[in-house]
Motif scaffolding. Sequence first.
Motif: not given
Length: 205
Positions: A17-19, A24-27, A45-46
């Motif tokens: 979930x954290x990954x 998401x934040x990066x994108x 996130x793979x």
Amino acid sequence: MRLSRGGGRRPGKSSTRAEILAAALELFATKGYSGTTMRGIARQAQVDPALVHHYFNSKDGLFQEAVSSRIDMSNLFESPTDEKPEAGLRDRGARIARTFLSFWEDESTRPALIAVFRAGLSQEAPAKAFLDRIEAALASWLGRVAPEETERTPVFTSLVTAQLVGLALLRHVVAVEPLASLDFEELVERLAPSLEVHLDRLRRE
């Protein structure tokens, strides 16, 4: 920015979930709200796209949680010196500039701010609430740092907010040079006098 590790899927685990939130934040920060998809987040996130939908019902909800995971609105712009009233009497221009801009310089909070403002520039509805809360937090903090000025005229808060937000957008979102690569201490040193102009004018009125 964290680089994608390539293709492939893996099952969910405690850190998944954290990954997903980090991906998401990066994108959201690099591609904006409209340019980011749930499938793209899953790929970054793979994880299986179904897993993203399992944790988050919608892109809107994922955006809200991703930003909230990095920005705490309850103490945004707070600093230890704000607890001392006398601290607001000296070098307020530099303190205002340093405190606000430090959140943009911090790698833990910058992606969330960029994501919100990038989405806001595109008139994306999911960012509106965050923009309003960030502006309210800044206005509240300025009210504590320079109480007499903010009570006397809302123009002070508006001018300072416009200057700070505009500079942050040019430096971190649009990446206009030489602002984008200017040393942080030099940036604060150059910005502080212009903020002091607003303070000095109010003192004379």
